[in-house]
Design a protein around this motif. Sequence first.
Motif: not given
Length: 121
Positions: A53, A77, A30, A72, A74
């Motif tokens: 990130w 993951n 993350r 993404r 997080n």
Amino acid sequence: QVQLVESGGGLVQAGGSLRLSCAASGRDFRFNAMGWFRQAPGKEREFVAAISWGGGSTYYADSVKGRFTISRDNAKNTQYLQMNSLRPEDTAVYYCAADRDPNTRLPDDYWGQGTQVTVSS
């Protein structure tokens, strides 16, 4: 052991769409930049897209800008690559990558095994 596992590749007609996923395990990514690269037959591996990130910054190769979207989750993951308006020249093995750096535009510390994307004309 860190693992990046890609999925979602396949055969699609030109103009179609695919969504690639990359699930990471063995480490929490993350706080790390992630991205996608691809390698076509007879060519070197090339950068496709990267994401910072927190997802606040994204970067794209000129050849995919406006057609591909990196994202993404997080909590899972996992990162994704939504590929629209696919062209035969997008045919390649697509690799997931992650980096120890949170913001790099070229993540390359960890690699997946790759997933084949084939676009027919």
